[in-house]
Design a protein around this motif. Structure first.
Motif, PDB file in Angstrom:
ATOM      1  N   CYS A  89       0.967  -1.258  -0.015  1.00 23.81           N
ATOM      2  CA  CYS A  89       0.109   0.018   0.055  1.00 23.81           C
ATOM      3  C   CYS A  89       0.942   1.274  -0.075  1.00 23.81           C
ATOM      4  CB  CYS A  89      -0.834  -0.092   1.015  1.00 23.81           C
ATOM      5  SG  CYS A  89      -2.101  -1.393   1.148  1.00 23.81           S
ATOM      6  N   THR A  90       1.897   1.071   0.826  1.00 23.26           N
ATOM      7  CA  THR A  90       2.772   2.495   0.838  1.00 23.26           C
ATOM      8  C   THR A  90       3.470   2.775  -0.468  1.00 23.26           C
ATOM      9  OG1 THR A  90       3.208   1.998   3.123  1.00 23.26           O
ATOM     10  CG2 THR A  90       4.851   3.396   1.961  1.00 23.26           C
ATOM     11  N   LEU A  91       3.894   1.370  -1.176  1.00 23.16           N
ATOM     12  CA  LEU A  91       4.565   1.635  -2.461  1.00 23.16           C
ATOM     13  C   LEU A  91       3.832   2.167  -3.457  1.00 23.16           C
ATOM     14  CD1 LEU A  91       6.912  -1.765  -2.575  1.00 23.16           C
ATOM     15  CD2 LEU A  91       7.499   0.882  -2.244  1.00 23.16           C
ATOM     16  N   ARG A  92       2.467   1.750  -3.685  1.00 25.71           N
ATOM     17  CA  ARG A  92       1.542   1.987  -4.492  1.00 25.71           C
ATOM     18  C   ARG A  92       1.089   3.641  -4.125  1.00 25.71           C
ATOM     19  NH1 ARG A  92      -2.111  -1.335  -2.985  1.00 25.71           N
ATOM     20  NH2 ARG A  92      -1.523  -2.972  -4.457  1.00 25.71           N
ATOM     21  N   ALA A  93       1.110   4.028  -2.847  1.00 27.07           N
ATOM     22  CA  ALA A  93       0.913   5.378  -2.821  1.00 27.07           C
ATOM     23  C   ALA A  93       1.996   6.165  -3.092  1.00 27.07           C
ATOM     24  CB  ALA A  93       0.587   5.638  -1.168  1.00 27.07           C
ATOM     25  N   ASP A  94       3.240   5.664  -2.904  1.00 28.19           N
ATOM     26  CA  ASP A  94       4.345   6.739  -3.342  1.00 28.19           C
ATOM     27  C   ASP A  94       4.334   6.637  -4.854  1.00 28.19           C
ATOM     28  OD1 ASP A  94       6.625   5.264  -0.868  1.00 28.19           O
ATOM     29  OD2 ASP A  94       5.094   7.107  -0.773  1.00 28.19           O
ATOM     30  N   ILE A  98       4.506   9.999  -7.034  1.00 28.80           N
ATOM     31  CA  ILE A  98       5.475  10.225  -8.039  1.00 28.80           C
ATOM     32  C   ILE A  98       4.994  10.615  -9.523  1.00 28.80           C
ATOM     33  CG2 ILE A  98       7.387   9.190  -9.346  1.00 28.80           C
ATOM     34  CD1 ILE A  98       8.174   7.741  -6.715  1.00 28.80           C
ATOM     35  N   ARG A  99       3.883   9.884  -9.731  1.00 21.90           N
ATOM     36  CA  ARG A  99       3.294   9.987 -11.107  1.00 21.90           C
ATOM     37  C   ARG A  99       2.645  11.395 -11.180  1.00 21.90           C
ATOM     38  NH1 ARG A  99      -0.625   5.630 -13.888  1.00 21.90           N
ATOM     39  NH2 ARG A  99       1.235   4.904 -14.507  1.00 21.90           N
ATOM     40  N   CYS A 100       2.040  11.931 -10.080  1.00 23.08           N
ATOM     41  CA  CYS A 100       1.485  13.141  -9.981  1.00 23.08           C
ATOM     42  C   CYS A 100       2.038  14.198 -10.105  1.00 23.08           C
ATOM     43  CB  CYS A 100       0.411  13.224  -8.767  1.00 23.08           C
ATOM     44  SG  CYS A 100      -1.084  12.245  -8.653  1.00 23.08           S
TER      45      CYS A 100
END
Length: 716
Positions: A89-94, A98-100
């Motif tokens: 979940c943390t990696l997905r949020a990061d 980064i994409r944003c």
């Protein structure tokens, strides 16, 4: 927590038969709350207890050491799984963050301005600059070696042994003069006197490859993934724009158009990085629909091919090319990165340039959506200095109808940054949304689909071929293709595309004339340098009246100065639409060379009108009428574009016609008429423009404009 008997459940003794073993495997032991609490407390202190600690827990809790061992193993496995889920979940949020940030940086780079020079800042990373230069030098060296080897085969010696070419210096004064050859339309323009010097001057080439202002680099997988996300979001927004009415779309009192409510749009589609806060940025939004004579699949195929798309909208699309196909599929839709320039047919209006994603997707059986959305590169600030354009989700929804027709709903939504005001003639037309809006796209699509239908059907005896000179359907098709190429050539000749450099020269009676020179070396055009000259005037006359005036061959001597007042006779006519004004004509002028005829196409719809004509010799006309290939027949067309001036007035009694093509044309207060001529300057690769030729073009266009105004009883 539950455990099976084979692991940490209760033990039993004695022999077991099959039924007893099956019964034992189903037996479970559930720990008490006190046992679980004590185990959890021990787990926090020591997740890996040794044998001594396990024996102590076994005595305290009344459990077997094996049960204690398995409980800690299961608890460690459970904790590991929980940590992995939390890490994911943390990696997905990061990753999303980064994409944003990447998208935000791309948006910010478009508006970065260097405080020293006022332009985009240069890259300060010298290492990457050096690497880029080395790669470019290596590529150029390979290209030079390849060209040298090819040249050596033809000239018998290496290219390095050829004498150096002296540079040609161009004075800015030379660009303000014009030169005509001795070829004109139905007459001869006076040739320059022998004393005039036709110094060579480089002219713009007419290459078929679009001259894009910025060449994007090779796209990475990350770029393609970002493009797919942008296209999917654009499709979702577009479908809501098409399917939602009030409060998103409101009826305007002017012409009954649909107007987008900016407040409702911002609520439904919030844009955190919107550029509308810039006072120079304005929005153009419009929606229109109509029924066209073509099915959805055929239309979609034409939209995915840039050449066919340009042919479908010759008066709107001046340049179009596909940079890269991101994904393709027959029934699964396609996504491609494209570049296009959109035009209004006048040298007074700058083209609008876009790099955009075109996403075609089937919505349901018999329904397709074609969506365009801008894709801005970091270097896009280097082009379109006068008008920066950003295409919000726009396009068309195409729905099949039972009779083979289709209903097209079109949405145009564009951000325009006006660094300079449009010309005063076209300000109302542009600000009203008529110049580049959905209504113009739909009207043109209707007319062109109508034309394609007439191209395929057999001759209409009531309108086609009154003189009987076109003997076959092949001849009709060949004549229509020749006329289409003539119209396309004419539209390109007055375009403000990046490949055309227009120069303003003084005219007669305050008529401002603009000229441009280009090299016409393509098949189907006269070889040499061609001069295009044009001027735009405003007439206090409705566009449909001006169109009927130019279309009427009995009134041609009133405006055609090159026919010397001679009457013309229609030799043949081909209908290319349901409106009586949409037709192709072959005209013969009396008291002139019988070997020269005039090919003319006239067309009108609710967005504007065209009358384009070109001198064609009799043998070439015979080739076309017999159905043979006409691609090599040279054409140098002249003509008129007629647009409404954008000022709404009440419709006059009797102004309506048998077709809806005149619904805006009849209600417009006045007309914007562009008069354009093309003349072959020289068969040399280039030629300098001279003072005598300026006088000639002033007289030609000035006299034409004066006669038009006099015939229509307009102030001169």
């Amino acid at each position: 927590m539950e455990y099976g008997s084979g692991g940490c459940g209760s033990q039993s003794t004695g022999e077991h038969d099959g039924s007893d073993s099956q019964e034992k495997r189903k037996r479970y032991h559930r720990h008490t709350a006190n046992q679980i609490q004590r185990l959890e407390s021990m787990f926090k202190e020591c997740p890996h207890p040794d044998e001594k600690q396990r024996l102590q827990l076994s005595r305290e809790l009344g459990l077997a050491p094996r049960q204690i061992k398995f409980w800690f193993q299961n608890r460690r496995t459970q904790m590991k799984a929980q940590h992995e889920r939390a890490d994911n979940c943390t990696l997905r949020a990061d990753n999303d963050k980064i994409r944003c940030e990447n998208i935000a940086i791309r948006e910010a780079l478009k508006n970065v301005i260097c405080p020293s020079c006022g332009g985009p800042p240069l890259n300060d990373d010298s290492y990457f600059d050096d690497q880029k230069l080395r790669l470019e030098n290596a590529h150029l060296k390979e290209e030079l070696d390849r060209v040298s080897s090819i040249a050596a085969k033809y000239i018998g010696r290496p290219i390095s042994q050829l004498p150096p070419v002296q540079p040609i210096h161009i004075s800015s004064l030379e660009l303000s003069m014009a030169c005509f050859g001795n070829q004109g339309m139905m007459g001869h323009v006076p040739a320059p006197s022998p004393s005039l010097n036709l110094d060579l001057l480089p002219a713009g080439t007419s290459s078929s490859v679009p001259n894009m202002p910025y060449h994007p680099p090779c796209l990475s997988d990350m770029d393609k993934s970002l493009m797919s996300d942008i296209a999917s979001n654009a499709m979702e927004e577009f479908l809501r724009l098409v399917q939602t009415n009030e409060p998103l779309w409101l009826k305007s009192n002017i012409y009954g158009r649909e107007v987008l409510s900016s407040d409702a749009y911002e609520r439904i589609f919030p844009k955190p990085n919107s550029r509308t806060n810039n006072p120079n940025v304005r929005l153009e939004a419009s929606r229109d629909s109509a029924v066209v004579l073509m099915n959805s699949l055929s239309l979609t195929n034409m939209f995915t091919d840039p050449n066919k798309w340009t042919e479908l909208f010759p008066t709107i699309v001046s340049v179009a090319t596909t940079i890269q196909v991101i994904s393709s599929g027959m029934m699964g839709g396609s996504l491609q990165l494209m570049y296009a320039e959109l035009q209004v047919l006048s040298p007074l209006v700058s083209t609008r340039e876009f790099y955009f994603l075109r996403y075609c997707q089937p919505i349901e059986k018999g329904t397709w959506a074609v969506v365009d959305v801008s894709y801005d590169f970091p270097h896009d600030g280097h082009f379109c200095p006068q008008f920066r354009c950003h295409r919000r989700p726009s396009g068309c929804l195409i729905q099949d109808m039972p009779d083979g027709h289709s209903k097209v709903t079109w949405v145009e939504h564009v951000e325009i940054e006006d660094k300079t005001l449009p010309h005063r003639f076209y300000r109302n037309l542009i600000y009203s949304g008529m110049a580049f809006g959905a209504e113009r796209w739909v009207a043109t699509l209707q007319r062109m689909c109508d034309r394609l239908t007439y191209l395929m059907v057999t001759s209409n005896p009531t309108r086609d071929n009154p003189g009987g000179v076109i003997s076959s359907p092949e001849g009709k098709k060949s004549m229509m293709n020749l006329a289409q190429r003539m119209v396309t050539n004419f539209c390109a000749s007055i375009s403000t595309s990046s490949g055309h450099q227009w120069t303003t020269i003084s005219g007669l009676n305050e008529i401002v004339i603009r000229v441009t020179v280009h090299d016409s070396s393509n098949p189907g055009q006269p070889n040499g340098v061609v001069l295009s000259a044009a001027t735009t005037i405003w007439l206090p006359t409705p566009p449909y009246t001006v169109f009927n005036f130019f279309k009427d061959e009995s009134k041609r001597p009133q405006w055609d100065v090159l026919s010397n007042g001679n009457a013309v006779q229609e030799v043949a006519q081909i209908a290319n639409g349901s409106h009586p004004g949409n037709c192709i004509s072959v005209l013969r002028a009396f008291n002139t060379s019988q070997n020269m005829l005039i090919l003319q196409e006239s067309c009108i719809d609710s967005s504007g009108a065209l009358v384009v004509y070109c001198p064609v010799d009799l043998p070439s006309i015979n080739i076309a009428m017999s159905g043979e290939d006409t691609s090599c027949i040279p054409l140098l067309p002249n003509g008129f574009t007629i647009l409404p001036d954008g000022q709404a007035e009440e419709e006059e009694d009797g102004a309506s016609t048998s077709s809806n093509a005149n619904r805006n044309m009849a209600r417009s207060g006045g007309s914007l008429v562009t008069v354009a001529f093309q003349i072959l300057v020289s068969t040399s690769p280039s030629a300098k423009l001279n003072k005598e030729s300026v006088t000639t073009v002033n007289n030609l266009i000035g006299s034409t404009v004066q006669q038009i105004k006099a015939s229509l009883s307009c102030p001169i």
